[in-house]
Motif scaffolding. Structure first.
Motif, PDB file in Angstrom:
ATOM      1  N   GLN A   1       0.824  -1.202   0.000  1.00 48.80           N
ATOM      2  CA  GLN A   1       0.000   0.000   0.000  1.00 48.80           C
ATOM      3  C   GLN A   1       0.866   1.263   0.000  1.00 48.80           C
ATOM      4  OE1 GLN A   1      -2.231  -0.849   3.583  1.00 48.80           O
ATOM      5  NE2 GLN A   1      -4.055  -1.445   2.401  1.00 48.80           N
ATOM      6  N   LEU A   2       1.886   1.246   0.825  1.00 51.38           N
ATOM      7  CA  LEU A   2       2.762   2.415   0.933  1.00 51.38           C
ATOM      8  C   LEU A   2       3.470   2.684  -0.384  1.00 51.38           C
ATOM      9  CD1 LEU A   2       3.973   4.573   2.853  1.00 51.38           C
ATOM     10  CD2 LEU A   2       5.811   2.951   3.325  1.00 51.38           C
ATOM     11  N   PHE A   3       4.085   1.659  -0.936  1.00 54.08           N
ATOM     12  CA  PHE A   3       4.822   1.843  -2.181  1.00 54.08           C
ATOM     13  C   PHE A   3       3.886   2.203  -3.328  1.00 54.08           C
ATOM     14  CE2 PHE A   3       8.704  -0.993  -0.976  1.00 54.08           C
ATOM     15  CZ  PHE A   3       8.964  -0.130   0.071  1.00 54.08           C
ATOM     16  N   GLY A   4       2.683   1.629  -3.321  1.00 53.36           N
ATOM     17  CA  GLY A   4       1.716   1.950  -4.366  1.00 53.36           C
ATOM     18  C   GLY A   4       1.313   3.408  -4.314  1.00 53.36           C
ATOM     19  N   LEU A   5       1.127   3.951  -3.097  1.00 53.68           N
ATOM     20  CA  LEU A   5       0.762   5.359  -2.962  1.00 53.68           C
ATOM     21  C   LEU A   5       1.903   6.268  -3.426  1.00 53.68           C
ATOM     22  CD1 LEU A   5      -1.262   7.478  -2.061  1.00 53.68           C
ATOM     23  CD2 LEU A   5      -0.339   7.296   0.264  1.00 53.68           C
ATOM     24  N   ILE A   6       3.130   5.921  -3.081  1.00 54.72           N
ATOM     25  CA  ILE A   6       4.283   6.729  -3.512  1.00 54.72           C
ATOM     26  C   ILE A   6       4.378   6.734  -5.028  1.00 54.72           C
ATOM     27  CG2 ILE A   6       6.805   6.867  -3.485  1.00 54.72           C
ATOM     28  CD1 ILE A   6       6.719   5.798  -0.614  1.00 54.72           C
TER      29      ILE A   6
ATOM     30  N   ASN B   1       4.019   9.388 -10.127  1.00 59.94           N
ATOM     31  CA  ASN B   1       3.546   9.252 -11.512  1.00 59.94           C
ATOM     32  C   ASN B   1       2.539  10.339 -11.851  1.00 59.94           C
ATOM     33  OD1 ASN B   1       5.153   7.006 -11.795  1.00 59.94           O
ATOM     34  ND2 ASN B   1       3.517   5.538 -11.347  1.00 59.94           N
ATOM     35  N   GLY B   2       1.733  10.720 -10.869  1.00 61.82           N
ATOM     36  CA  GLY B   2       0.763  11.779 -11.111  1.00 61.82           C
ATOM     37  C   GLY B   2       1.443  13.101 -11.419  1.00 61.82           C
ATOM     38  N   LYS B   3       2.470  13.413 -10.677  1.00 63.58           N
ATOM     39  CA  LYS B   3       3.214  14.658 -10.942  1.00 63.58           C
ATOM     40  C   LYS B   3       3.893  14.585 -12.309  1.00 63.58           C
ATOM     41  CE  LYS B   3       2.675  16.741  -6.916  1.00 63.58           C
ATOM     42  NZ  LYS B   3       1.259  16.756  -6.646  1.00 63.58           N
ATOM     43  N   ARG B   4       4.468  13.444 -12.609  1.00 61.50           N
ATOM     44  CA  ARG B   4       5.141  13.292 -13.904  1.00 61.50           C
ATOM     45  C   ARG B   4       4.158  13.372 -15.064  1.00 61.50           C
ATOM     46  NH1 ARG B   4       6.786   7.409 -14.819  1.00 61.50           N
ATOM     47  NH2 ARG B   4       4.543   7.413 -15.258  1.00 61.50           N
ATOM     48  N   ASP B   5       3.044  12.648 -14.971  1.00 57.37           N
ATOM     49  CA  ASP B   5       2.090  12.587 -16.088  1.00 57.37           C
ATOM     50  C   ASP B   5       1.360  13.906 -16.295  1.00 57.37           C
ATOM     51  OD1 ASP B   5       2.866   9.971 -16.346  1.00 57.37           O
ATOM     52  OD2 ASP B   5       1.143   9.144 -15.243  1.00 57.37           O
ATOM     53  N   SER B   6       1.204  14.694 -15.229  1.00 61.05           N
ATOM     54  CA  SER B   6       0.520  15.985 -15.374  1.00 61.05           C
ATOM     55  C   SER B   6       1.450  17.084 -15.865  1.00 61.05           C
ATOM     56  CB  SER B   6      -0.098  16.398 -14.036  1.00 61.05           C
ATOM     57  OG  SER B   6       0.916  16.591 -13.058  1.00 61.05           O
ATOM     58  N   GLY B   7       2.710  16.738 -16.139  1.00 63.83           N
ATOM     59  CA  GLY B   7       3.655  17.700 -16.707  1.00 63.83           C
ATOM     60  C   GLY B   7       4.325  18.606 -15.695  1.00 63.83           C
ATOM     61  N   GLN B   8       4.184  18.310 -14.397  1.00 68.48           N
ATOM     62  CA  GLN B   8       4.781  19.177 -13.378  1.00 68.48           C
ATOM     63  C   GLN B   8       6.308  19.116 -13.388  1.00 68.48           C
ATOM     64  OE1 GLN B   8       2.942  21.335 -11.570  1.00 68.48           O
ATOM     65  NE2 GLN B   8       1.266  20.558 -12.846  1.00 68.48           N
ATOM     66  N   LEU B   9       6.868  18.035 -13.938  1.00 70.06           N
ATOM     67  CA  LEU B   9       8.329  17.874 -13.948  1.00 70.06           C
ATOM     68  C   LEU B   9       8.936  18.158 -15.309  1.00 70.06           C
ATOM     69  CD1 LEU B   9       8.564  14.534 -11.897  1.00 70.06           C
ATOM     70  CD2 LEU B   9       8.533  16.881 -11.047  1.00 70.06           C
ATOM     71  N   ASP B  10       8.124  18.660 -16.242  1.00 68.99           N
ATOM     72  CA  ASP B  10       8.612  18.856 -17.614  1.00 68.99           C
ATOM     73  C   ASP B  10       9.745  19.877 -17.694  1.00 68.99           C
ATOM     74  OD1 ASP B  10       6.817  17.015 -18.408  1.00 68.99           O
ATOM     75  OD2 ASP B  10       5.435  18.402 -19.412  1.00 68.99           O
ATOM     76  N   HIS B  11       9.705  20.885 -16.851  1.00 69.25           N
ATOM     77  CA  HIS B  11      10.703  21.957 -16.922  1.00 69.25           C
ATOM     78  C   HIS B  11      11.897  21.707 -16.002  1.00 69.25           C
ATOM     79  CE1 HIS B  11       7.126  24.729 -18.173  1.00 69.25           C
ATOM     80  NE2 HIS B  11       7.529  23.930 -19.157  1.00 69.25           N
ATOM     81  N   ALA B  12      11.827  20.688 -15.189  1.00 72.36           N
ATOM     82  CA  ALA B  12      12.922  20.395 -14.259  1.00 72.36           C
ATOM     83  C   ALA B  12      14.001  19.581 -14.971  1.00 72.36           C
ATOM     84  CB  ALA B  12      12.403  19.618 -13.049  1.00 72.36           C
ATOM     85  N   THR B  13      15.230  19.809 -14.551  1.00 70.91           N
ATOM     86  CA  THR B  13      16.372  19.104 -15.149  1.00 70.91           C
ATOM     87  C   THR B  13      16.586  17.769 -14.441  1.00 70.91           C
ATOM     88  OG1 THR B  13      17.852  20.310 -13.685  1.00 70.91           O
ATOM     89  CG2 THR B  13      17.511  21.231 -15.877  1.00 70.91           C
ATOM     90  N   LEU B  14      15.519  17.004 -14.342  1.00 64.82           N
ATOM     91  CA  LEU B  14      15.555  15.721 -13.648  1.00 64.82           C
ATOM     92  C   LEU B  14      15.362  14.609 -14.675  1.00 64.82           C
ATOM     93  CD1 LEU B  14      15.690  14.750 -10.631  1.00 64.82           C
ATOM     94  CD2 LEU B  14      13.208  14.523 -10.744  1.00 64.82           C
ATOM     95  N   THR B  15      16.354  13.724 -14.795  1.00 67.96           N
ATOM     96  CA  THR B  15      16.269  12.648 -15.784  1.00 67.96           C
ATOM     97  C   THR B  15      15.389  11.519 -15.254  1.00 67.96           C
ATOM     98  OG1 THR B  15      18.194  11.476 -14.918  1.00 67.96           O
ATOM     99  CG2 THR B  15      18.605  13.206 -16.546  1.00 67.96           C
TER     100      THR B  15
END
Length: 709
Positions: free
Chosen positions: A656-661, A666-680
């Motif tokens: 449950q814990l790992f699934g929530l993380i 994934n939600g932040k990534r898929d919604s484009g919140q990390l698009d401008h960050a220099t994070l590979t």
């Protein structure tokens, strides 16, 4: 208290000026960036000589590879530096100290004597003593004033403790107006000897009651002859300027050196003299545009490559005017420093602490950018230095040591160790170059090591420069971050008092983000400190945030739209508080970006349920952003969301814990919140694993054992 107040006002004024400077730079249009590189090229190009260089290359104890060289004109054989140094030492040893007479003191003391004389005269008139003085006061006053005048005309000398140790036969120069007179110390008056002279002279004054004047005169004895360092230096400089710099003459047509001859010390000095004369009489008269253009092309090539590097590998710096100007500044600063040092008498370019560049750039950015910036600075400055290849070689070696050294500006011992390694690198590198150039170990110019030591010592200037550059360009160093992490800081104290739940949340986010940043080799200290301040806006309405509530939920009295606006406002309120307290801009960016452009999903969902037929305006429920633009900002956003989400779980299983993380990230990534960050993607996966490991420890998840029968 006054000094503290003045210092505080100055710091606030300086901070305001720095903020105004940064805002002005950031408002400049994008077209300014390429123009800035062009301006750097032009400003540096102005420093390069527009004349031809001397066409012969020669070294001591090496063969003359050219044909026989005859003198094309008469020129003087210059003295060597050792000879000139000996001449200067002799001149300095013979130069006397200059003492200047202050005539205003004599006039003032004589005036004071007359006033005191009249006062004492009125006192004795009442007591009817000193009958002769009362009968002829003018004679006594005239004699006393004349005696003081003779003493001050001779001069009363004031000696410091060191000057008092000089021998009595020491000759000094007495300056009165523009007249110089040499005297020995033995013939000079001091305050004590002047008072003794008064007491010795009065008995021979032919006055009947000379004791009336004794105390009056002795009280007016004061030094009026003072050591003048300015005049002494002027006399010394005049004597130094008169030193003859030549010790021979080569006439036109004389053979200077024949082909294949060994360049002895004597011939080397003749060639040096010829080179100097050739530069003055021939090269200075030939201004060749092609020479200037050649230097300009080399400079342009280096600067353009630097621009391309920044645009490709450091886009955040290239597109941020203040950060770009910070890097370009070093090119100009050290180019002009080398130019001025090269044209100054008695200084060496080895004195300049080039390692300040990689130290400061490494402090605010990373090792790769620090080394590349250092290379660019050295390549350009090397063209301006008379040492050429060896200069650039040594500076590049020292810069590599800085980049490889694991020192931290918070650790003085590590900082001094790095300086020791820098000096050691300089020393070994110069020794190797000198052994190649000279034919003897004893022929090495060991005085260079003095300049190299001063170079390493001046590198200490990087330490006070770091906070200054922070203020001007809006950076933040580890020193400042450590200070800001103190829980006694005003904002953190207020957060602890008004929103203790938020503070605990911030501390947990800090631990989580710090671990993730360390895992991907980002800046862990920056993430931890940013986490402490990212929710400070909640102090204005602390009870509306769930971590500060004690069972009562004030949102029940509000509409979903009102609740959403109140929750979203903590970002803007946090920015205002941070700016008011003077937090560095980089930390304020964390406050702006820690929610990105996400929505308050809970209140949006409530609104949609209450008004199923209406259409919700998404912007009313959306944070203003911007989205994270650096790895550290992205880590804080993820840590903030993961910590808040996992807190809602009650005794979760590992799955449950790992699934929530995974869901949060994934939600932040898929919604484009990390698009401008220099994070590979690789770094994101490492962050994910670190979060799971940390949260697993927080929730104390253990292996489930089967029930015993």
């Amino acid at each position: 208290m006054l000094n503290i107040g003045v210092g505080s006002v100055f710091l606030r004024y300086f901070a305001a000026m720095a903020n105004s400077f940064r805002h002005t730079l950031n408002r400049l249009p994008n077209a300014v960036r390429p123009l800035a590189f062009v301006a750097v090229i032009v400003l540096i190009g102005l420093l390069f000589p527009a004349e031809q260089q001397f066409k012969y290359q020669y070294q001591k104890q090496q063969r003359w590879r050219y044909t026989d060289l005859e003198a094309p004109f008469d020129f003087a054989i210059l003295k060597t530096e050792e000879e000139l140094r000996a001449d200067r030492e002799e001149v300095l040893a013979q130069t006397t100290l200059v003492f200047a007479i202050d005539d205003s003191i004599a006039a003032q003391r004589i005036s004071d004597f007359k006033a005191q004389f009249d006062l004492q005269l009125s006192n004795v008139r009442a007591s009817n003593t000193f009958v002769d003085v009362l009968r002829r006061p003018e004679r006594y006053q005239t004699y006393g004033a004349a005696l003081l005048g003779r003493i001050y005309q001779r001069g009363v000398l004031l000696l410091s403790a060191s000057e008092a140790q000089l021998p009595k036969e020491q000759v000094i120069t007495v300056l009165r107006g523009n007249t110089f007179q040499e005297r020995t110390l033995e013939n000079m008056l001091t305050q004590q000897t002047a008072r003794d002279l008064v007491s010795d002279s009065l008995p021979y004054s032919q006055l009947r009651e000379p004791e009336f004047l004794l105390t009056l005169l002795q009280d007016q004895i004061q030094a009026n002859l003072f050591y003048s360092p300015e005049r002494t230096e002027q006399v010394r400089q005049t004597a130094l300027d008169q030193i003859v710099t030549a010790r021979g003459l080569v006439q036109k047509g004389d053979l200077i050196i024949s082909q294949n001859s060994i360049v002895t010390d004597e011939l080397y000095q003749v060639l040096r003299s010829y080179e100097r004369a050739y530069e003055e009489q021939v090269l200075s008269q030939r201004s060749l545009p092609s020479v200037f253009i050649g230097y300009l092309l080399l400079t342009a090539l280096v600067v353009v490559l630097f621009a391309l590097y920044l645009r490709r590998y450091a886009p955040l710096i290239y597109h941020k005017t203040t950060k770009l100007f910070f890097l370009l500044m070093w090119l100009l600063v050290f180019s002009y420093l080398v130019y001025f040092v090269e044209n100054a008498v008695g200084l060496s370019s080895y004195l300049l602490p080039f390692c300040i560049v990689p130290i400061t750039v490494k402090t605010f950015y990373n090792e790769e950018l620090a080394l590349y910036t250092h290379l660019v600075v050295v390549l350009i400055a090397g063209c301006l230095s008379s040492f050429g290849f060896e200069f650039a070689f040594l500076q590049i070696l020292a810069g590599m040591v800085v980049v490889l050294s694991p020192f931290d500006t918070r650790d003085w011992s590590g900082f001094f160790q790095a300086l020791a390694f820098i000096f050691l690198t300089y020393s070994i590198g110069y020794l190797g170059i000198a052994l190649i150039r000279e034919d003897s170990f004893w022929a090495i110019d060991w005085s260079v090591y003095g300049w190299l030591f001063m170079n390493a010592f001046l590198t200490l200037l990087a330490y006070p420069l770091i906070p200054l550059l922070e203020r001007i360009f809006g950076f933040v160093s580890n020193i400042t971050l450590m200070e800001l992490s103190d829980m006694n800081r005003p904002l953190l104290r207020e957060l602890a008092l008004k929103a203790p739940g938020t503070l605990q949340h911030s501390l947990q986010v800090g631990h989580l983000g710090e671990a993730a940043a360390r895992r991907i080799k980002a800046d862990p200290l920056l993430v931890r400190v940013a986490a402490l301040y990212h929710d400070i806006g909640k102090v204005t309405q602390a009870r509306y945030f769930i971590e500060n509530q004690d069972g009562q939920n004030p949102h029940q009295q509000l509409s979903p739209l009102e609740s959403a606006k109140l929750i979203i406002s903590h970002v803007e309120e946090g920015v205002k508080l941070a700016q008011k307290q003077g937090l560095p801009p980089v930390l304020i960016d964390f406050i702006r970006t820690h929610h990105g452009t996400t929505t308050t999903a809970y209140f949006l969902h409530q609104y949609q349920q209450q008004q199923p037929d209406g259409t919700a305006n998404l912007t009313d429920f959306q944070y203003p952003g911007p989205r994270p633009r650096t790895r550290e900002e992205a880590i804080l956003m993820l840590a903030d969301s993961v910590e808040a989400a996992c807190k809602s779980l009650d005794h979760p299983t590992e799955e449950q814990l790992f699934g929530l993380i995974d869901k949060v990230i994934n939600g932040k990534r898929d919604s484009g919140q990390l698009d401008h960050a220099t994070l590979t993607f690789k770094e994101l996966d490492m962050v994910r694993k670190e979060f799971k490991q940390m949260m697993r420890s927080v929730h104390h998840i253990r292996v489930a054992y089967p029930d015993e029968e």
